[in-house]
Design an enzyme around this catalytic site. Structure first.
Site, PDB file in Angstrom:
ATOM      1  N   ALA A  60       0.803  -1.229   0.000  1.00 22.68           N
ATOM      2  CA  ALA A  60       0.000   0.000   0.000  1.00 22.68           C
ATOM      3  C   ALA A  60       0.836   1.279   0.000  1.00 22.68           C
ATOM      4  O   ALA A  60       0.430   2.289  -0.583  1.00 22.68           O
ATOM      5  CB  ALA A  60      -0.934   0.006   1.201  1.00 22.68           C
ATOM      6  N   THR A 118      -0.109   4.937  -1.733  1.00 15.72           N
ATOM      7  CA  THR A 118      -0.558   6.104  -0.963  1.00 15.72           C
ATOM      8  C   THR A 118       0.063   7.375  -1.551  1.00 15.72           C
ATOM      9  O   THR A 118      -0.529   8.445  -1.476  1.00 15.72           O
ATOM     10  CB  THR A 118      -0.191   5.998   0.539  1.00 15.72           C
ATOM     11  OG1 THR A 118       1.172   5.634   0.657  1.00 15.72           O
ATOM     12  CG2 THR A 118      -1.051   4.970   1.242  1.00 15.72           C
ATOM     13  N   GLN A 151       0.650  -6.427  -3.638  1.00 21.38           N
ATOM     14  CA  GLN A 151      -0.533  -6.606  -2.793  1.00 21.38           C
ATOM     15  C   GLN A 151      -1.622  -5.626  -3.203  1.00 21.38           C
ATOM     16  O   GLN A 151      -2.744  -5.724  -2.718  1.00 21.38           O
ATOM     17  CB  GLN A 151      -0.178  -6.313  -1.328  1.00 21.38           C
ATOM     18  CG  GLN A 151       0.811  -7.258  -0.693  1.00 21.38           C
ATOM     19  CD  GLN A 151       1.188  -6.753   0.697  1.00 21.38           C
ATOM     20  OE1 GLN A 151       2.065  -5.909   0.849  1.00 21.38           O
ATOM     21  NE2 GLN A 151       0.522  -7.258   1.717  1.00 21.38           N
ATOM     22  N   HIS A 198      -3.706  -9.996  -4.697  1.00 21.40           N
ATOM     23  CA  HIS A 198      -5.047  -9.832  -4.127  1.00 21.40           C
ATOM     24  C   HIS A 198      -6.077  -9.495  -5.193  1.00 21.40           C
ATOM     25  O   HIS A 198      -7.138  -8.969  -4.887  1.00 21.40           O
ATOM     26  CB  HIS A 198      -5.035  -8.763  -3.036  1.00 21.40           C
ATOM     27  CG  HIS A 198      -4.196  -9.125  -1.845  1.00 21.40           C
ATOM     28  ND1 HIS A 198      -4.217  -8.426  -0.667  1.00 21.40           N
ATOM     29  CD2 HIS A 198      -3.310 -10.132  -1.647  1.00 21.40           C
ATOM     30  CE1 HIS A 198      -3.375  -8.982   0.202  1.00 21.40           C
ATOM     31  NE2 HIS A 198      -2.802 -10.011  -0.387  1.00 21.40           N
ATOM     32  N   CYS A 243     -25.950 -12.833 -16.790  1.00 18.55           N
ATOM     33  CA  CYS A 243     -26.940 -13.662 -16.092  1.00 18.55           C
ATOM     34  C   CYS A 243     -27.777 -12.912 -15.053  1.00 18.55           C
ATOM     35  O   CYS A 243     -28.700 -13.474 -14.492  1.00 18.55           O
ATOM     36  CB  CYS A 243     -26.266 -14.871 -15.444  1.00 18.55           C
ATOM     37  SG  CYS A 243     -25.398 -14.490 -13.904  1.00 18.55           S
TER      38      CYS A 243
HETATM   39 ZN    ZN Z   1     -23.252 -13.866 -14.425  1.00 15.78          ZN
END
Ligand code: ZN
Length: 252
Positions: A28, A32, A105, A123, A159
């Site tokens: 991070a 920043t 990260q 992540h 969907c």
């Molecule tokens: Zn979907």
């Protein structure tokens, strides 16, 4: 940076010249400097809720409107963020062949924007959304447009199920990027850790992995990190300052 800082920067430059498979690991602290908040930091509160609670898969399932109120705000912040001098210097170190790959990260996509090739996003990424029901994946603009039009929760165009940002939430398994990261670490002889306290799984394990192969650790971070005792080089400097200076040393 003081004189002592430059001495250690010389040593880091030397280690990079000698390394065959150097990796840069970012957290991070690197973002920043682009104005993006560190949600895990001490001021990481949103209303009365902690980041770990908001960014949890159960929150997405049981309170999707509250979840997307938070993530909609994050997407808006992200739209304004630009790579900073640290991101740019890392991409240039890669282009010149000093660094093999970036492991991050961060979920903001700024390494890609700066020109890094195939950064491993441990992540996941906020730049995309996904549907857990049908497997659809697309750009974040699909969600941002629906939220801007007043929808409380963005829906899958394929969907109709609730969309999810393509990040790894608390309570979810880490993505396949982790397997790829371990393959990179197995070859790594220099790990430069930037802007991370190295206290969160899985990155907390990375320095030990490199050391056990005989590799070296360098740390560029404001504040203590989990790898300080093992680090060959430790720079208490912002990455946006240290990495461009490092690049200058290597180019001259
Ligand atoms: Zn979907």
């Amino acid at each position: 940076m003081g004189t002592a800082g430059y001495d250690r920067l010389d040593l880091l430059a030397q280690l990079l010249r000698e390394a065959r498979h150097a990796l840069v690991l970012t957290g991070a602290g690197v973002s920043t400097e682009s104005g993006l908040p560190d949600y895990r930091g001490s001021d990481g509160l949103w209303g009365a809720r902690r980041f770990e609670e908001l960014a949890h898969i159960e929150m997405w399932r049981s309170e999707p409107e509250e979840f997307w109120a938070f993530y909609g705000r994050r997407l808006a912040h992200l739209g304004e963020a630009q790579p900073n001098a640290g991101h740019v210097a890392i991409a240039e170190l890669e282009r010149l062949g000093f660094v093999r790959r970036v492991l991050t990260q961060n979920v903001d996509g700024l390494h890609r924007s700066a020109g890094s090739v195939a950064p491993l996003e441990l992540h996941g990424t906020l730049a995309e959304v996904e549907c857990l029901a049908c497997g659809f994946r697309g750009p974040k603009e699909i969600a941002a447009a629906q939220l801007e039009a007043g929808a409380p929760v963005p829906l899958c165009p394929a969907c109709g199920s609730n969309l999810k940002p393509a990040v790894v939430l608390f309570g979810e398994l880490l993505p396949p990027a982790l397997g790829e990261a371990h393959a990179e670490l197995a070859q790594c002889d220099l790990l430069i850790c930037c802007g991370s306290s190295l206290r969160v799984f899985p990155v907390a394990m990375f320095p030990e992995r490199v050391l056990s192969n005989g590799g070296e650790i360098a740390v560029v971070n404001l504040g203590p990190t989990g790898a300080d005792p093992q680090a060959r080089v430790r720079l208490e400097v912002r990455t946006g300052e240290a990495l461009p200076a490092l690049l200058d040393l290597l180019e001259n």
